[in-house]
Design a protein around this motif. Sequence first.
Motif: not given
Length: 121
Positions: A93, A90, A117, A37, A8, A19, A17
């Motif tokens: 996660y 946002t 994130v 999330r 993140g 992960l 991104l």
Amino acid sequence: VQLQASGGGLVQAGGSLNLSCAASGVTLSNYHIGWFRQTPGKDREFVVHISRYSDSTNYADSVKGRFTISRDNAKNTAYLQMNNLQPADTAVYYCAAGRFFSVRHGDYAYSGQGTLVTVSS
């Protein structure tokens, strides 16, 4: 048993991104993997899951076409590639492993610390 999500960070809207979910003490190939999330004050939200042998995936409508889940059972690791990130993504996660191919986090036997994130507009 430990599942550790990582990767993140802070990214601008439209960015990407990737992960990772690394497992120890458990063989991920025996389990379905889910990503969830959570934002403050809200329940943990289903994002996507993948079956044991990667033959089935299911995405939340909000991430379809932008996120891709994968797994490498040989490395005991799962991944979540996130593209075209938006501020609404946002969250913290989390990855989870379980024997039920479920969209409910509570159905997963194992979960661990998440990774934050943050998507700026």
